[in-house]
Design a protein around this motif. Structure first.
Motif, PDB file in Angstrom:
ATOM      1  N   ILE A  98       0.826  -1.244   0.030  1.00  0.00           N
ATOM      2  CA  ILE A  98      -0.016  -0.016   0.160  1.00  0.00           C
ATOM      3  C   ILE A  98       0.743   1.336   0.098  1.00  0.00           C
ATOM      4  O   ILE A  98       0.724   2.213  -0.641  1.00  0.00           O
ATOM      5  N   GLN A  99       1.856   1.072   0.744  1.00  0.00           N
ATOM      6  CA  GLN A  99       2.714   2.292   0.913  1.00  0.00           C
ATOM      7  C   GLN A  99       3.326   2.768  -0.268  1.00  0.00           C
ATOM      8  O   GLN A  99       3.557   3.891  -0.636  1.00  0.00           O
ATOM      9  N   GLY A 105       1.617   6.784  -6.583  1.00  0.00           N
ATOM     10  CA  GLY A 105       0.510   7.507  -7.271  1.00  0.00           C
ATOM     11  C   GLY A 105      -0.451   6.177  -7.727  1.00  0.00           C
ATOM     12  O   GLY A 105      -1.459   6.610  -8.583  1.00  0.00           O
ATOM     13  N   LYS A 106      -0.194   5.218  -7.434  1.00  0.00           N
ATOM     14  CA  LYS A 106      -0.957   4.134  -8.291  1.00  0.00           C
ATOM     15  C   LYS A 106      -2.526   3.790  -7.502  1.00  0.00           C
ATOM     16  O   LYS A 106      -2.152   4.035  -6.020  1.00  0.00           O
ATOM     17  N   ILE A 107      -3.313   3.150  -7.869  1.00  0.00           N
ATOM     18  CA  ILE A 107      -4.449   2.807  -7.210  1.00  0.00           C
ATOM     19  C   ILE A 107      -4.530   1.347  -6.533  1.00  0.00           C
ATOM     20  O   ILE A 107      -4.180   0.364  -7.368  1.00  0.00           O
ATOM     21  N   VAL A 108      -4.661   1.196  -5.364  1.00  0.00           N
ATOM     22  CA  VAL A 108      -4.553   0.057  -4.439  1.00  0.00           C
ATOM     23  C   VAL A 108      -5.603  -0.764  -5.138  1.00  0.00           C
ATOM     24  O   VAL A 108      -6.793  -0.443  -5.369  1.00  0.00           O
ATOM     25  N   PRO A 109      -5.311  -2.168  -5.105  1.00  0.00           N
ATOM     26  CA  PRO A 109      -6.427  -2.993  -5.627  1.00  0.00           C
ATOM     27  C   PRO A 109      -7.719  -3.022  -4.613  1.00  0.00           C
ATOM     28  O   PRO A 109      -7.532  -2.723  -3.360  1.00  0.00           O
ATOM     29  N   SER A 110      -8.824  -3.147  -5.319  1.00  0.00           N
ATOM     30  CA  SER A 110     -10.235  -2.863  -4.521  1.00  0.00           C
ATOM     31  C   SER A 110     -10.274  -3.820  -3.355  1.00  0.00           C
ATOM     32  O   SER A 110     -10.821  -3.375  -2.408  1.00  0.00           O
ATOM     33  N   GLN A 174       0.416  18.464   4.822  1.00  0.00           N
ATOM     34  CA  GLN A 174       0.308  17.524   5.699  1.00  0.00           C
ATOM     35  C   GLN A 174       1.167  16.473   5.781  1.00  0.00           C
ATOM     36  O   GLN A 174       0.836  15.436   6.556  1.00  0.00           O
ATOM     37  N   GLY A 175       2.292  16.752   5.315  1.00  0.00           N
ATOM     38  CA  GLY A 175       3.470  15.632   5.571  1.00  0.00           C
ATOM     39  C   GLY A 175       3.152  14.454   4.897  1.00  0.00           C
ATOM     40  O   GLY A 175       3.746  13.151   4.974  1.00  0.00           O
ATOM     41  N   ARG A 176       2.426  14.623   3.685  1.00  0.00           N
ATOM     42  CA  ARG A 176       2.078  13.343   2.866  1.00  0.00           C
ATOM     43  C   ARG A 176       3.124  13.068   1.874  1.00  0.00           C
ATOM     44  O   ARG A 176       3.874  13.728   1.305  1.00  0.00           O
ATOM     45  N   GLU A 177       3.608  11.694   1.800  1.00  0.00           N
ATOM     46  CA  GLU A 177       4.732  11.133   1.190  1.00  0.00           C
ATOM     47  C   GLU A 177       4.430  11.464  -0.466  1.00  0.00           C
ATOM     48  O   GLU A 177       5.260  11.482  -1.247  1.00  0.00           O
ATOM     49  N   ASP A 178       3.204  11.353  -0.862  1.00  0.00           N
ATOM     50  CA  ASP A 178       2.653  11.707  -2.317  1.00  0.00           C
ATOM     51  C   ASP A 178       2.524  13.108  -2.500  1.00  0.00           C
ATOM     52  O   ASP A 178       2.359  13.440  -3.818  1.00  0.00           O
TER      53      ASP A 178
END
Ligand code: ADP
Ligand code: CDP
Ligand code: MG
Length: 243
Positions: A98-99, A105-110, A174-178
Motif C-alpha cells: 500500500i505504501q 500515485g498508483k491505485i491500490v487493488p479494490s 500535511q506531511g504526505r509522502e505523495d
C-alpha cells in the motif's frame, strides 16, 4: 450492509470525486457538519492502515496469536509458529505494498480499499456516507457495486484546473509522502486516464453533479449546499425569502 434481496434498507452513498487537490476532503468536512453524513476518505483509510500496521503492529500480531509466543513459546507446534510468521509476513507485505503504491500515485487493488470502506461503514452506525476518492478506476467501481450491491445516490464531482490543484497540493503541508511534484504528476496522469472515465460512466447515467471547484472554499460550498438541500426544503426557503 445490505446485499441483493435483503429486506434491510441500503445505506445512502454519495461518491465524492475530483482530481488530487480539488478540495474533496475540505468540502466533505463542511457537508458532514451541515447534513449529517459520515465522511470516508479512501486515501485516509489507506494511510491509517499503513500507520496502524507500522506503529501499532502489535495489535494485529496479537490477533494472530502473539500472546502464545510472548508466553515463551511453550506448547507451540512448529506448524502454528510457521502459520503465525506467514501471517505477519502477509500483513507487513500488504502494508509495504500500500505504501509503495501511494508513493507511486498508483491505485491500490479494490479488495483492500473496499474492506476498509465496509468496516468503516459498519463501525460508524450511520446510514449516510460520503465516499471520498473512491471509485478511482473502473475496477474500484465494478468491485464496489458487485460486493456491496450499492448504487450511489449521486456523484459529486469537483472540477478544477490542474495548475490550481498543483498549487493547493504543494501548500497542503500535511506531511504526505505523495504531495511532492514527482508523485503529483503521476497522480494527475492516473486521474485523467483512470478516474475521469468513472465520472463519465456515472454522467452517462445522469448521476453526476459537477461543481466548479476553482472558486474560494465558501463559494464552492454554497453550490454544494444547494445540491444536498432536499427539494421541498428549497421551496420552503424560497417562499420564506418572498414573504
Ligand atoms: N476552494 C479552495 N480554494 C483554495 N484552497 C482550497 C480550496 N479547497 C481546498 N483548498 C486547500 O487545498 C488543499 C487541498 O484540499 P483537499 O480538501 O485536501 O483536496 P483533495 O482531498 O481533493 O485532495 C488543502 O490545503 C485545502 O485547504
Ligand atoms: N480509491 C483509492 C483512493 C486512494 N488511493 C491511494 O491513495 C492516494 C491518495 O488518495 P487521496 O484521495 O487521499 O488523495 P487526494 O485526492 O485527496 O489528494 C492515491 O493517489 C492512491 O495511491 C487508492 O489507491 N485508491
Ligand atoms: Mg483528500
Amino acid at each position: 450492509m445490505g446485499t441483493a434481496g435483503d429486506s434491510e434498507k441500503k445505506p445512502t452513498v454519495v461518491f465524492v470525486l475530483g482530481g488530487p487537490g480539488s478540495g474533496k476532503g475540505t468540502q466533505c468536512a463542511n457537508i458532514v457538519e451541515h447534513f449529517g453524513y459520515t465522511h470516508l476518505s479512501a486515501g485516509d483509510l489507506l494511510r491509517a492502515e499503513i500507520k496502524s500496521g507500522s506503529e501499532n503492529g502489535n495489535t494485529k500480531w496479537e490477533c494472530l496469536g502473539l500472546p502464545l509466543l510472548k508466553a515463551g513459546g511453550v506448547g507451540i507446534h512448529s506448524y502454528q509458529a510457521l502459520s503465525f510468521f506467514i501471517g505477519i509476513g502477509c500483513i507487513l507485505h500488504l502494508i509495504t505494498m500500500i505504501q509503495n503504491m501511494i508513493k507511486e500515485g498508483k491505485i491500490v487493488p479494490s479488495e483492500v480499499t473496499i474492506k476498509l470502506l465496509q468496516k468503516a461503514m459498519q463501525d460508524s452506525g450511520n446510514d449516510k456516507f460520503l465516499i471520498d476518492g473512491f471509485p478511482r478506476n473502473e475496477e474500484n467501481r465494478a468491485a464496489f457495486e458487485a460486493v456491496t450491491k450499492i448504487e450511489p445516490a449521486f456523484v459529486l464531482f469537483f472540477d478544477c484546473p490542474e495548475e490550481e490543484m498543483e498549487r493547493r497540493i504543494l501548500s497542503r503541508n500535511q506531511g504526505r509522502e505523495d504531495d511532492n511534484i514527482e508523485t503529483i504528476r503521476k497522480r494527475f496522469k492516473v486521474f485523467l486516464e483512470s478516474s475521469l472515465p468513472v465520472v463519465e460512466y456515472y454522467d452517462s447515467k445522469g448521476k453526476v453533479r459537477k461543481v466548479d471547484a476553482a472558486k474560494p472554499i465558501d463559494e464552492v460550498f454554497e453550490v454544494v449546499k444547494a445540491i444536498f438541500t432536499p427539494k421541498d426544503e428549497k421551496v420552503k426557503q424560497h417562499r420564506c425569502a418572498i414573504l
